[in-house]
Write a protein that holds these residues in place. Structure first.
Motif, PDB file in Angstrom:
ATOM      1  N   PRO A  96     104.008 111.010 -51.323  1.00 27.61           N
ATOM      2  CA  PRO A  96     104.108 111.891 -50.959  1.00 27.61           C
ATOM      3  C   PRO A  96     102.551 111.759 -49.831  1.00 27.61           C
ATOM      4  CG  PRO A  96     104.471 113.589 -52.604  1.00 27.61           C
ATOM      5  CD  PRO A  96     105.047 111.585 -52.796  1.00 27.61           C
ATOM      6  N   GLY A  97     101.618 110.926 -50.422  1.00 25.02           N
ATOM      7  CA  GLY A  97     100.716 110.028 -50.473  1.00 25.02           C
ATOM      8  C   GLY A  97     100.702 109.250 -49.013  1.00 25.02           C
ATOM      9  N   GLU A  98     101.480 108.812 -48.641  1.00 27.89           N
ATOM     10  CA  GLU A  98     101.925 107.811 -48.181  1.00 27.89           C
ATOM     11  C   GLU A  98     102.893 108.172 -46.940  1.00 27.89           C
ATOM     12  OE1 GLU A  98     102.978 103.576 -50.640  1.00 27.89           O
ATOM     13  OE2 GLU A  98     103.829 105.878 -51.170  1.00 27.89           O
ATOM     14  N   ILE A  99     102.473 109.383 -46.307  1.00 28.19           N
ATOM     15  CA  ILE A  99     103.112 110.171 -45.422  1.00 28.19           C
ATOM     16  C   ILE A  99     101.981 110.929 -44.622  1.00 28.19           C
ATOM     17  CG2 ILE A  99     105.083 111.349 -44.173  1.00 28.19           C
ATOM     18  CD1 ILE A  99     106.199 109.327 -46.107  1.00 28.19           C
ATOM     19  N   ALA A 100     101.966 110.236 -43.231  1.00 30.85           N
ATOM     20  CA  ALA A 100     101.569 111.255 -42.197  1.00 30.85           C
ATOM     21  C   ALA A 100     102.005 111.654 -41.208  1.00 30.85           C
ATOM     22  CB  ALA A 100     100.681 110.213 -41.442  1.00 30.85           C
ATOM     23  N   LEU A 101     101.497 113.385 -40.796  1.00 34.04           N
ATOM     24  CA  LEU A 101     102.526 113.915 -39.867  1.00 34.04           C
ATOM     25  C   LEU A 101     101.845 114.372 -38.961  1.00 34.04           C
ATOM     26  CD1 LEU A 101     105.138 115.196 -39.789  1.00 34.04           C
ATOM     27  CD2 LEU A 101     104.092 117.127 -40.066  1.00 34.04           C
ATOM     28  N   GLY A 102     102.168 114.764 -37.702  1.00 33.83           N
ATOM     29  CA  GLY A 102     101.529 114.620 -36.322  1.00 33.83           C
ATOM     30  C   GLY A 102     101.858 115.681 -35.512  1.00 33.83           C
ATOM     31  N   GLY A 103     101.371 115.309 -34.232  1.00 28.67           N
ATOM     32  CA  GLY A 103     101.739 116.163 -33.233  1.00 28.67           C
ATOM     33  C   GLY A 103     102.866 114.933 -32.367  1.00 28.67           C
ATOM     34  N   GLY A 104     103.652 114.432 -33.032  1.00 30.24           N
ATOM     35  CA  GLY A 104     104.666 113.386 -32.170  1.00 30.24           C
ATOM     36  C   GLY A 104     103.829 111.913 -32.172  1.00 30.24           C
ATOM     37  N   ALA A 105     104.607 110.965 -32.767  1.00 30.35           N
ATOM     38  CA  ALA A 105     104.443 109.647 -33.375  1.00 30.35           C
ATOM     39  C   ALA A 105     102.966 108.612 -32.673  1.00 30.35           C
ATOM     40  CB  ALA A 105     105.702 108.427 -32.744  1.00 30.35           C
ATOM     41  N   LYS A 106     102.882 109.614 -30.845  1.00 29.26           N
ATOM     42  CA  LYS A 106     101.930 109.119 -30.133  1.00 29.26           C
ATOM     43  C   LYS A 106     100.381 109.658 -31.209  1.00 29.26           C
ATOM     44  CE  LYS A 106     100.822 108.794 -25.196  1.00 29.26           C
ATOM     45  NZ  LYS A 106     100.846 109.213 -23.709  1.00 29.26           N
ATOM     46  N   GLN A 107     100.441 110.533 -31.296  1.00 24.90           N
ATOM     47  CA  GLN A 107      99.161 110.958 -31.882  1.00 24.90           C
ATOM     48  C   GLN A 107      98.978 110.273 -33.209  1.00 24.90           C
ATOM     49  OE1 GLN A 107      98.964 114.348 -33.952  1.00 24.90           O
ATOM     50  NE2 GLN A 107      96.719 115.587 -32.983  1.00 24.90           N
ATOM     51  N   LEU A 108      99.715 110.241 -33.940  1.00 23.90           N
ATOM     52  CA  LEU A 108      99.802 109.288 -35.132  1.00 23.90           C
ATOM     53  C   LEU A 108      99.073 107.674 -34.657  1.00 23.90           C
ATOM     54  CD1 LEU A 108     102.976 110.844 -37.651  1.00 23.90           C
ATOM     55  CD2 LEU A 108     100.520 110.827 -38.189  1.00 23.90           C
ATOM     56  N   ILE A 109      99.548 107.462 -34.204  1.00 21.93           N
ATOM     57  CA  ILE A 109      99.233 105.792 -33.572  1.00 21.93           C
ATOM     58  C   ILE A 109      98.047 105.564 -32.919  1.00 21.93           C
ATOM     59  CG2 ILE A 109      99.074 104.083 -31.727  1.00 21.93           C
ATOM     60  CD1 ILE A 109     102.864 104.518 -32.100  1.00 21.93           C
ATOM     61  N   PHE A 110      97.777 107.432 -32.625  1.00 25.15           N
ATOM     62  CA  PHE A 110      95.757 106.642 -31.732  1.00 25.15           C
ATOM     63  C   PHE A 110      94.840 107.507 -32.722  1.00 25.15           C
ATOM     64  CE2 PHE A 110      92.506 109.540 -29.869  1.00 25.15           C
ATOM     65  CZ  PHE A 110      92.193 109.487 -29.007  1.00 25.15           C
ATOM     66  N   LEU A 111      95.415 108.347 -33.674  1.00 28.45           N
ATOM     67  CA  LEU A 111      94.716 108.260 -35.098  1.00 28.45           C
ATOM     68  C   LEU A 111      94.669 107.214 -36.058  1.00 28.45           C
ATOM     69  CD1 LEU A 111      95.918 112.562 -36.226  1.00 28.45           C
ATOM     70  CD2 LEU A 111      93.504 111.391 -34.530  1.00 28.45           C
ATOM     71  N   ALA A 112      95.480 106.554 -36.298  1.00 26.05           N
ATOM     72  CA  ALA A 112      95.244 105.370 -37.186  1.00 26.05           C
ATOM     73  C   ALA A 112      93.870 104.301 -36.260  1.00 26.05           C
ATOM     74  CB  ALA A 112      96.469 104.471 -36.715  1.00 26.05           C
ATOM     75  N   PHE A 113      94.402 103.911 -35.178  1.00 24.22           N
ATOM     76  CA  PHE A 113      93.357 103.135 -34.467  1.00 24.22           C
ATOM     77  C   PHE A 113      92.227 103.713 -34.429  1.00 24.22           C
ATOM     78  CE2 PHE A 113      96.704 101.647 -31.261  1.00 24.22           C
ATOM     79  CZ  PHE A 113      96.954 100.815 -32.366  1.00 24.22           C
ATOM     80  N   LEU A 114      92.105 105.771 -34.534  1.00 28.46           N
ATOM     81  CA  LEU A 114      90.860 106.090 -34.457  1.00 28.46           C
ATOM     82  C   LEU A 114      89.950 105.511 -35.871  1.00 28.46           C
ATOM     83  CD1 LEU A 114      88.158 107.719 -33.366  1.00 28.46           C
ATOM     84  CD2 LEU A 114      89.739 109.893 -34.330  1.00 28.46           C
ATOM     85  N   ALA A 115      90.784 105.976 -37.106  1.00 28.85           N
ATOM     86  CA  ALA A 115      90.953 105.767 -38.631  1.00 28.85           C
ATOM     87  C   ALA A 115      90.422 104.089 -38.699  1.00 28.85           C
ATOM     88  CB  ALA A 115      91.898 106.241 -39.813  1.00 28.85           C
ATOM     89  N   THR A 116      90.834 103.490 -38.197  1.00 34.51           N
ATOM     90  CA  THR A 116      90.494 102.396 -38.878  1.00 34.51           C
ATOM     91  C   THR A 116      89.644 101.519 -37.914  1.00 34.51           C
ATOM     92  OG1 THR A 116      92.596 101.494 -37.900  1.00 34.51           O
ATOM     93  CG2 THR A 116      92.659 102.289 -39.920  1.00 34.51           C
ATOM     94  N   LEU A 117      89.631 101.475 -36.213  1.00 32.98           N
ATOM     95  CA  LEU A 117      88.592 100.118 -35.231  1.00 32.98           C
ATOM     96  C   LEU A 117      87.472 100.373 -35.570  1.00 32.98           C
ATOM     97  CD1 LEU A 117      91.266 100.120 -32.536  1.00 32.98           C
ATOM     98  CD2 LEU A 117      91.193  98.779 -34.076  1.00 32.98           C
ATOM     99  N   ASP A 118      86.359  99.633 -36.081  1.00 30.10           N
ATOM    100  CA  ASP A 118      85.055  99.879 -35.333  1.00 30.10           C
ATOM    101  C   ASP A 118      85.112  98.376 -34.070  1.00 30.10           C
ATOM    102  OD1 ASP A 118      84.385 100.455 -37.858  1.00 30.10           O
ATOM    103  OD2 ASP A 118      84.656  98.825 -38.637  1.00 30.10           O
ATOM    104  N   ALA A 119      83.859  98.767 -33.508  1.00 31.87           N
ATOM    105  CA  ALA A 119      83.542  98.490 -32.577  1.00 31.87           C
ATOM    106  C   ALA A 119      83.726  96.705 -32.162  1.00 31.87           C
ATOM    107  CB  ALA A 119      81.828  98.367 -31.778  1.00 31.87           C
ATOM    108  N   GLY A 120      84.862  96.332 -31.324  1.00 27.43           N
ATOM    109  CA  GLY A 120      84.978  94.802 -30.952  1.00 27.43           C
ATOM    110  C   GLY A 120      86.160  94.569 -32.079  1.00 27.43           C
ATOM    111  N   ASP A 121      86.887  95.011 -32.958  1.00 27.28           N
ATOM    112  CA  ASP A 121      87.521  95.077 -33.272  1.00 27.28           C
ATOM    113  C   ASP A 121      89.317  94.442 -32.530  1.00 27.28           C
ATOM    114  OD1 ASP A 121      86.508  95.536 -36.072  1.00 27.28           O
ATOM    115  OD2 ASP A 121      87.176  97.628 -36.423  1.00 27.28           O
ATOM    116  N   GLU A 122      90.065  93.374 -33.212  1.00 23.76           N
ATOM    117  CA  GLU A 122      91.199  93.535 -32.181  1.00 23.76           C
ATOM    118  C   GLU A 122      92.276  93.594 -32.807  1.00 23.76           C
ATOM    119  OE1 GLU A 122      88.778  89.217 -30.438  1.00 23.76           O
ATOM    120  OE2 GLU A 122      90.559  89.173 -31.908  1.00 23.76           O
ATOM    121  N   VAL A 123      92.827  93.994 -31.265  1.00 21.72           N
ATOM    122  CA  VAL A 123      94.718  94.303 -31.637  1.00 21.72           C
ATOM    123  C   VAL A 123      94.852  93.193 -31.271  1.00 21.72           C
ATOM    124  CG1 VAL A 123      95.709  96.711 -31.768  1.00 21.72           C
ATOM    125  CG2 VAL A 123      93.380  96.675 -31.918  1.00 21.72           C
ATOM    126  N   ILE A 124      95.881  92.998 -31.122  1.00 22.18           N
ATOM    127  CA  ILE A 124      97.364  91.604 -30.889  1.00 22.18           C
ATOM    128  C   ILE A 124      98.172  92.810 -29.958  1.00 22.18           C
ATOM    129  CG2 ILE A 124      98.894  89.666 -31.252  1.00 22.18           C
ATOM    130  CD1 ILE A 124      96.578  89.391 -32.952  1.00 22.18           C
TER     131      ILE A 124
END
Length: 407
Positions: A96-124
């Motif tokens: 259960p702790g390894e599941i996230a729920l959101g208002g669409g997959a789009k929101q979850l992707i956005f929140l994943a980046f919000l939760a993890t990215l610091d200035a200058g971090d690169e995403v391929i």
């Protein structure tokens, strides 16, 4: 009298633009409002109705008074359905702790980046890419690193391309399969090759966007990276939802599976923003994931017929080179041979945006430009439309292309 100044927007708003898909949809609505005929090959959602048993589950939830806030991680029924679906799909057991729920997959992707990215971090981000990935990264302080994957690789990222893009600032790789816009599906061997490179760089996590995985035209299920490389599981964030597979775009339910620390962070962010997804939609999503799956089989068979109709029609037009997709409901087409052509009005087609405008003005056919997906000289056309509309659109495109001339 003091004049109240309009509050200034934050600087971050200058880093992004409106989604090209939304912008094109607005253009279509404007044409329709003006009474002009439009054939939109831009649809990014199924044209089928949500299955009846799913709608009935939502109605039953309303009647049962299930209309209150839920946990940010979802109702127990939806949690159970998601975890069962993930087990069937990936062979992995998620807690259960390894599941996230959101208002669409789009929101979850956005929140994943919000939760993890610091200035200058690169995403391929392999290109062609879904239109929102780069802006999501930039808006959250990261730097999108676009890696072009062309026709020679089937528009797929290769181990060599991935290895060449990695730096000491790389934090994420985005992997979208089946891909939007190309419909490309990574095979198990291709995923295994990418996994070998990822094992060389333990700091890189992988965001696997699998929202189209049920719209699959192959004989085998779409493989998931976590199934191919289970040793990388703690570095993989799987994003999915019910929008595409079950024709539930408006219900706005997405789910994801990944490291417990990341899922907890996403739930915290959601608790401070939207609290939780709709309880009614959660009841519907649980019924979709845990109920009769014949809707998927039936609709994928229809999509396959439409795919072949659109691909054959586009291939018959001189100057267009469509790619037959293995998944999703889009046809990716190389139109680079038409760049430089002259319209009947004497205007030169300098970009794929010019070409799309020519299609719209000449025949009312609307496509989304390849530039929007990081790959100029192409366009994306949807076949989430009835066959008659597809035939009319192909006829319109043929007419528009035949009207072009080369100096």
């Amino acid at each position: 009298m003091t004049v109240t100044e309009t509050p200034l927007l934050a600087e971050r708003m200058s880093w992004i633009e409106e989604s090209p898909s939304s912008r094109v949809a607005d253009r279509v609505r404007a044409f329709q409002a003006a009474g002009k005929p439009v054939l939109p090959l831009t649809i990014g959602e199924p044209d089928f109705d949500t299955p009846e048993h799913v709608k009935e589950a939502a109605i039953a939830a309303i009647r049962a008074g299930e209309t209150k806030y839920t946990s940010a991680t979802g109702t127990p029924a939806l949690q159970t359905a998601i975890r069962a679906r993930l087990a069937r799909k990936t062979g992995q057991s998620y807690g259960p702790g390894e599941i996230a729920l959101g208002g669409g997959a789009k929101q979850l992707i956005f929140l994943a980046f919000l939760a993890t990215l610091d200035a200058g971090d690169e995403v391929i981000v392999p290109a062609p890419h879904w239109v929102s990935y780069p802006d999501m990264v930039a808006l959250n302080g990261g730097r999108p690193v676009l890696v072009g994957a062309g026709a020679d690789t089937g528009y797929k990222l290769t181990p060599g391309l991935l290895r060449g893009a990695v730096t000491d600032r790389t934090k994420w790789l985005v992997l979208n399969t089946p891909n939007n816009p190309t419909g490309a599906v990574y095979s198990r061997d291709e995923l295994a090759g990418l996994a070998e490179v990822l094992r060389e760089h333990s700091r890189i996590s992988v965001l696997c966007d699998e929202i189209y995985d049920e719209i699959n035209f192959g004989t085998e299920p779409v493989p998931s990276l976590v199934s191919v490389a289970p040793d990388l599981r703690e570095r993989i964030f799987l994003a999915n939802g019910v929008s595409k597979a079950y024709a539930m775009t408006g219900w706005r339910i997405g789910y994801a599976a990944g490291p417990a620390t990341l899922c907890a962070a996403i739930s915290t962010l959601q608790s401070q923003s939207s609290s939780c997804p709709s309880s009614i939609s959660q009841a519907a999503a649980a019924a979709a994931l845990d109920g009769d799956q014949s809707f998927i089989t039936e609709t994928v068979a229809v999509y396959a017929e439409r795919r072949d109709l659109l691909v054959s029609g586009l291939a018959a037009i001189d100057g267009l080179r469509p790619v037959r997709p293995d998944g999703g409901f889009y046809v990716w087409t190389d139109a680079s041979r038409l760049i430089g052509a002259i319209t009947p009005g004497g205007r030169r087609i300098a970009t794929d945006a010019d070409l799309a405008e020519h299609f719209l003005e000449t025949s009312g056919v609307v496509v989304i430009t390849g530039e929007s997906y990081g790959c100029p000289g192409h366009f994306r056309a949807s076949f989430a439309l009835d066959s008659e509309t597809i035939r009319k659109a192909v006829s319109g495109l043929a007419s528009a292309v035949s009207a072009l001339r080369f100096a």
